[in-house]
Design an enzyme around this catalytic site. Structure first.
Site, PDB file in Angstrom:
ATOM      1  N   CYS A  74     -29.690 -73.123 -19.101  1.00  0.00           N
ATOM      2  CA  CYS A  74     -30.071 -74.092 -18.060  1.00  0.00           C
ATOM      3  C   CYS A  74     -28.908 -75.070 -17.924  1.00  0.00           C
ATOM      4  O   CYS A  74     -28.982 -76.211 -18.371  1.00  0.00           O
ATOM      5  CB  CYS A  74     -31.355 -74.809 -18.435  1.00  0.00           C
ATOM      6  SG  CYS A  74     -32.695 -73.715 -18.981  1.00  0.00           S
ATOM      7  N   ALA A  75     -27.819 -74.622 -17.302  1.00  0.00           N
ATOM      8  CA  ALA A  75     -26.512 -75.252 -17.497  1.00  0.00           C
ATOM      9  C   ALA A  75     -26.221 -76.486 -16.647  1.00  0.00           C
ATOM     10  O   ALA A  75     -25.398 -77.309 -17.041  1.00  0.00           O
ATOM     11  CB  ALA A  75     -25.411 -74.215 -17.266  1.00  0.00           C
ATOM     12  N   PRO A 135     -26.196 -80.154 -15.021  1.00  0.00           N
ATOM     13  CA  PRO A 135     -25.030 -80.279 -14.128  1.00  0.00           C
ATOM     14  C   PRO A 135     -23.706 -79.797 -14.709  1.00  0.00           C
ATOM     15  O   PRO A 135     -22.687 -79.843 -14.036  1.00  0.00           O
ATOM     16  CB  PRO A 135     -24.979 -81.785 -13.854  1.00  0.00           C
ATOM     17  CG  PRO A 135     -25.529 -82.405 -15.094  1.00  0.00           C
ATOM     18  CD  PRO A 135     -26.620 -81.466 -15.567  1.00  0.00           C
ATOM     19  N   GLY A 136     -23.711 -79.363 -15.965  1.00  0.00           N
ATOM     20  CA  GLY A 136     -22.508 -78.764 -16.527  1.00  0.00           C
ATOM     21  C   GLY A 136     -21.881 -79.510 -17.685  1.00  0.00           C
ATOM     22  O   GLY A 136     -20.901 -79.032 -18.267  1.00  0.00           O
ATOM     23  N   GLY A 137     -22.430 -80.656 -18.043  1.00  0.00           N
ATOM     24  CA  GLY A 137     -21.839 -81.457 -19.112  1.00  0.00           C
ATOM     25  C   GLY A 137     -21.774 -80.748 -20.445  1.00  0.00           C
ATOM     26  O   GLY A 137     -20.770 -80.830 -21.159  1.00  0.00           O
ATOM     27  N   LYS A 138     -22.830 -80.026 -20.789  1.00  0.00           N
ATOM     28  CA  LYS A 138     -22.837 -79.337 -22.085  1.00  0.00           C
ATOM     29  C   LYS A 138     -21.929 -78.109 -22.060  1.00  0.00           C
ATOM     30  O   LYS A 138     -21.334 -77.755 -23.084  1.00  0.00           O
ATOM     31  CB  LYS A 138     -24.268 -78.987 -22.487  1.00  0.00           C
ATOM     32  CG  LYS A 138     -25.094 -80.226 -22.836  1.00  0.00           C
ATOM     33  CD  LYS A 138     -26.489 -79.889 -23.301  1.00  0.00           C
ATOM     34  CE  LYS A 138     -27.238 -81.155 -23.698  1.00  0.00           C
ATOM     35  NZ  LYS A 138     -27.447 -82.082 -22.564  1.00  0.00           N
ATOM     36  N   GLU A 187     -28.025 -71.276 -13.910  1.00  0.00           N
ATOM     37  CA  GLU A 187     -28.827 -72.362 -13.328  1.00  0.00           C
ATOM     38  C   GLU A 187     -29.662 -71.798 -12.187  1.00  0.00           C
ATOM     39  O   GLU A 187     -29.121 -71.224 -11.238  1.00  0.00           O
ATOM     40  CB  GLU A 187     -27.923 -73.484 -12.820  1.00  0.00           C
ATOM     41  CG  GLU A 187     -28.664 -74.603 -12.116  1.00  0.00           C
ATOM     42  CD  GLU A 187     -29.789 -75.214 -12.958  1.00  0.00           C
ATOM     43  OE1 GLU A 187     -30.924 -75.331 -12.443  1.00  0.00           O
ATOM     44  OE2 GLU A 187     -29.529 -75.552 -14.133  1.00  0.00           O
ATOM     45  N   ASP A 225     -30.949 -76.049 -22.992  1.00  0.00           N
ATOM     46  CA  ASP A 225     -31.155 -77.464 -22.668  1.00  0.00           C
ATOM     47  C   ASP A 225     -32.212 -77.489 -21.570  1.00  0.00           C
ATOM     48  O   ASP A 225     -31.903 -77.510 -20.390  1.00  0.00           O
ATOM     49  CB  ASP A 225     -29.840 -78.092 -22.207  1.00  0.00           C
ATOM     50  CG  ASP A 225     -29.952 -79.589 -22.005  1.00  0.00           C
ATOM     51  OD1 ASP A 225     -30.587 -80.258 -22.842  1.00  0.00           O
ATOM     52  OD2 ASP A 225     -29.414 -80.092 -21.002  1.00  0.00           O
ATOM     53  N   CYS A 263     -34.280 -84.077 -23.109  1.00  0.00           N
ATOM     54  CA  CYS A 263     -33.994 -85.512 -23.055  1.00  0.00           C
ATOM     55  C   CYS A 263     -35.292 -86.288 -22.833  1.00  0.00           C
ATOM     56  O   CYS A 263     -35.360 -87.211 -22.028  1.00  0.00           O
ATOM     57  CB  CYS A 263     -32.957 -85.831 -21.985  1.00  0.00           C
ATOM     58  SG  CYS A 263     -33.337 -85.205 -20.336  1.00  0.00           S
TER      59      CYS A 263
END
Length: 340
Positions: free
Chosen positions: A139-140, A142-145, A162, A211, A265
């Protein structure tokens, strides 16, 4: 370079707390967190207290910015105290609220840093990615991880998935902004329902990061539409089922001996510990891995919920440590079920 964005901070302060959501949180989290909820509530409802970490991009390293960060009193996350902490990862934290300006996306130019909630780096570090491994970010967006994973190591193959089309565009832009073309070639971006990934690519990956979609407490607390917020409260009870289905798919996609990290989160026990408990109870080939060492070595930067996290860690916002919420659990697949 480190001038705070006062206009943005004031914009956040101008946002109204959604009373419907706060009342809902009050009822749930006062029971689940006990006395700790009082401080957590104070931080979550005070955007002026929020902090932003700075993850430096090793593919376009900002040496001058790093000097400025040192002069301003920033320090690196864990300062090397975490076991297997990648030397290539440089994430700077400050004890005081505020943020540096975000960089604009410019085609052909790599950004030098990524702003993030420092707690969101913990799932990536828990995964312990190594060069050459095949990894799935289920579940990538917005891409931060995904960006953080690539700061840790150079995987042989990175699959960023995604399901939401709007968020997918955001993900693609993030990757283009931080990753050089040679490395982009080992990255695949897809728009598949994550619940079907395991059937599509059984036992393909050495490491999987889930995530998961969750309540996203910080964002939800400032919902501008009370009616929609009330609707989300009723829909919220469906999230654990989705999270469990995503995890089951991720387990199918994971090779025997592989590692899976689950994160959210939200503070919600139903979306965190209860989801992991269901997976452990229904999958005999999945074992929890102890990550309590992260809490011991990172206690100077993060506050962790003291109880109720038997198989994971929950970062809770605190004064001077306004990171989180972030739940992290680490699992290992012992053997193949052979059922797809």
């Amino acid at each position: 370079m480190l001038t705070q964005l006062k206009a943005k901070s004031e914009g956040k302060l101008a946002k109204q707390i959604c009373k419907v959501v706060l009342d809902h949180f009050e009822k749930q989290y006062s029971k689940e967190l006990g006395d700790a909820w009082n401080t957590v509530r104070e931080i979550l409802t005070s955007p002026s207290c929020w902090q932003y970490a700075v993850l430096l991009n090793r593919f376009n390293y900002p040496f001058e910015l790093e000097k400025d960060l040192h002069l301003k009193g920033y320090h690196t996350l864990s300062q090397g105290s975490l076991p297997n902490y990648p030397k290539s990862v440089k994430c700077y934290l400050s004890r005081t609220p505020g943020r540096i300006p975000s960089e604009r996306h410019q085609i052909g130019n790599l950004k030098k840093y990524y702003l993030l909630n420092a707690a969101s780096l913990l799932p990536v570090l828990a995964l312990e990615l190594r060069d050459g491994e095949k990894v799935l970010d289920l579940c990538a967006a917005p891409g931060g991880k995904s960006i953080a994973l690539l700061q840790c190591a150079c995987p042989g193959y990175l699959h960023c998935n995604e399901y939401d089309s709007l968020r997918l565009r955001w993900l693609r832009q993030t990757l283009e902004s931080f990753i050089p073309q040679p490395l982009i070639n080992v990255i695949k971006v897809s728009e598949l329902d994550g619940r079907k990934m395991g059937d599509a690519q059984p036992e393909m990956f050495d490491k999987v990061l889930v995530d998961a979609p969750c309540s996203n407490d910080r964002s939800w607390l400032f919902s501008s539409d009370s009616q929609k917020a009330s609707c989300r409260i009723s829909q919220r009870r469906n999230l654990p089922l989705l999270q469990i289905e995503l995890l089951r798919s991720a387990i199918k996609a994971l090779r025997p001996g592989g590692i899976l990290v689950y994160s959210t989160c939200t503070l919600s026990k139903a979306e965190n510990q209860d989801v992991i408990s269901e997976i452990l109870n229904s999958h005999g080939n999945i074992m929890p891995m102890d990550i309590k060492g992260i809490a011991r070595t990172c206690s100077h930067d993060f506050t962790f919920a003291p109880t109720g996290q038997e198989c994971g860690l929950l970062v809770i916002p605190d004064k001077g440590k306004a990171w989180g919420p972030m739940y992290v659990a680490k699992l290992k697949k012992s053997w193949s079920t052979g059922k797809w």
